[in-house]
Scaffold this motif. Structure first.
Motif, PDB file in Angstrom:
ATOM      1  N   ALA A  99      77.693  -0.664  47.795  1.00 36.46           N
ATOM      2  CA  ALA A  99      76.431   0.034  47.533  1.00 36.46           C
ATOM      3  C   ALA A  99      75.281  -0.640  48.274  1.00 36.46           C
ATOM      4  N   VAL A 100      75.288  -1.964  48.305  1.00 36.08           N
ATOM      5  CA  VAL A 100      74.267  -2.701  49.057  1.00 36.08           C
ATOM      6  C   VAL A 100      74.348  -2.323  50.535  1.00 36.08           C
ATOM      7  N   GLN A 101      75.542  -2.304  51.088  1.00 43.62           N
ATOM      8  CA  GLN A 101      75.723  -1.939  52.501  1.00 43.62           C
ATOM      9  C   GLN A 101      75.253  -0.511  52.758  1.00 43.62           C
ATOM     10  N   ALA A 109      65.474  -0.284  50.952  1.00 43.34           N
ATOM     11  CA  ALA A 109      65.405  -1.690  50.548  1.00 43.34           C
ATOM     12  C   ALA A 109      65.617  -1.925  49.053  1.00 43.34           C
ATOM     13  N   LEU A 110      65.781  -0.860  48.276  1.00 47.59           N
ATOM     14  CA  LEU A 110      65.894  -1.017  46.830  1.00 47.59           C
ATOM     15  C   LEU A 110      67.158  -0.336  46.323  1.00 47.59           C
ATOM     16  N   LEU A 111      67.936  -1.083  45.542  1.00 49.31           N
ATOM     17  CA  LEU A 111      69.119  -0.559  44.870  1.00 49.31           C
ATOM     18  C   LEU A 111      68.905  -0.777  43.382  1.00 49.31           C
ATOM     19  N   ALA A 149      67.470  -4.016  39.169  1.00 49.33           N
ATOM     20  CA  ALA A 149      67.172  -3.723  40.567  1.00 49.33           C
ATOM     21  C   ALA A 149      67.592  -4.893  41.443  1.00 49.33           C
ATOM     22  N   GLN A 150      67.839  -4.552  42.687  1.00 46.71           N
ATOM     23  CA  GLN A 150      68.174  -5.561  43.695  1.00 46.71           C
ATOM     24  C   GLN A 150      67.510  -5.161  45.001  1.00 46.71           C
ATOM     25  N   ARG A 151      66.784  -6.089  45.592  1.00 44.31           N
ATOM     26  CA  ARG A 151      66.203  -5.870  46.919  1.00 44.31           C
ATOM     27  C   ARG A 151      67.306  -6.095  47.936  1.00 44.31           C
ATOM     28  N   VAL A 152      67.516  -5.131  48.812  1.00 42.69           N
ATOM     29  CA  VAL A 152      68.641  -5.205  49.742  1.00 42.69           C
ATOM     30  C   VAL A 152      68.206  -5.026  51.194  1.00 42.69           C
ATOM     31  N   ASP A 157      68.385 -12.162  50.991  1.00 40.01           N
ATOM     32  CA  ASP A 157      69.593 -12.938  50.751  1.00 40.01           C
ATOM     33  C   ASP A 157      70.147 -12.546  49.401  1.00 40.01           C
ATOM     34  N   GLY A 158      71.412 -12.743  49.183  1.00 34.89           N
ATOM     35  CA  GLY A 158      71.990 -12.457  47.882  1.00 34.89           C
ATOM     36  C   GLY A 158      73.446 -12.095  48.000  1.00 34.89           C
ATOM     37  N   PRO A 159      74.089 -11.878  46.859  1.00 34.77           N
ATOM     38  CA  PRO A 159      75.525 -11.621  46.827  1.00 34.77           C
ATOM     39  C   PRO A 159      75.939 -10.397  47.617  1.00 34.77           C
ATOM     40  N   GLY A 160      75.057  -9.403  47.717  1.00 32.25           N
ATOM     41  CA  GLY A 160      75.431  -8.185  48.426  1.00 32.25           C
ATOM     42  C   GLY A 160      75.398  -8.319  49.931  1.00 32.25           C
ATOM     43  N   ARG A 161      74.938  -9.428  50.408  1.00 29.53           N
ATOM     44  CA  ARG A 161      74.762  -9.608  51.845  1.00 29.53           C
ATOM     45  C   ARG A 161      76.001 -10.042  52.533  1.00 29.53           C
TER      46      ARG A 161
END
Length: 161
Positions: A99-101, A109-111, A149-152, A157-161
């Motif tokens: 989903a991040v990808q 930029a927002l999930l 929410a997660q900024r993507v 940076d973060g686990p989805g990256r």
């Protein structure tokens, strides 16, 4: 998978999150799944060629929940479910990373996601372990909910990256 998830939750004593009626027998349940495949972006994870999880993305929250749009472009996880026979294989985490990808690919930029906040916040904690942060709480009758929410964006940076 949704019917089996309800059986699994009920066996653990959780009858509040999705109730006790099989999803396929709930009023509007089959139609909702059909809408997921026609109005949203569904993704199915497979393990050894067998469906093991599903994720549904949309451009905002469901109109059936009291969650306002983000006020900026977003991707919204409308459904995340995994086959409990494959619990512990990271299916849900892999679908969230996808989903991040997808959000990045769309230039968004927002999930966001919403989930049941009962049972001492166990599901909320799952999303936090996968890079989401709590935003607002909401209530539907006696059903407690949490938006995360997660900024993507490309620089995040973060686990989805």
């Amino acid at each position: 998978m949704l019917d089996a998830a309800i059986v699994w939750m009920n066996a653990r004593g959780n009858t509040e999150q999705w109730g006790t009626t099989p999803y396929s027998r709930k009023q509007g349940g089959v139609e909702r799944v059909q809408r997921y495949f026609t109005e949203c972006r569904p993704f199915v994870a497979e393990l050894d060629g067998v469906p093991a999880g599903a994720l549904v993305l949309h451009t905002g929250p469901s109109p059936q929940v009291p969650i306002p749009p983000a006020g900026e472009p977003e991707r919204y996880v409308r459904l995340l479910v995994s086959d409990r026979r494959h619990a512990g294989h990271g299916i849900g985490a892999a679908l969230l990373a996808h989903a991040v990808q997808e959000a990045r690919r769309a230039g968004v930029a927002l999930l966001r996601v919403d989930c049941w906040a009962g049972e001492e916040g166990r599901l909320v904690s799952f999303y936090e372990r996968n890079g989401f942060s709590r935003t607002e709480e909401f209530q539907v009758g006696a059903w407690p909910g949490q938006v995360l929410a997660q900024r993507v964006g490309p620089g995040e940076d973060g686990p989805g990256r």
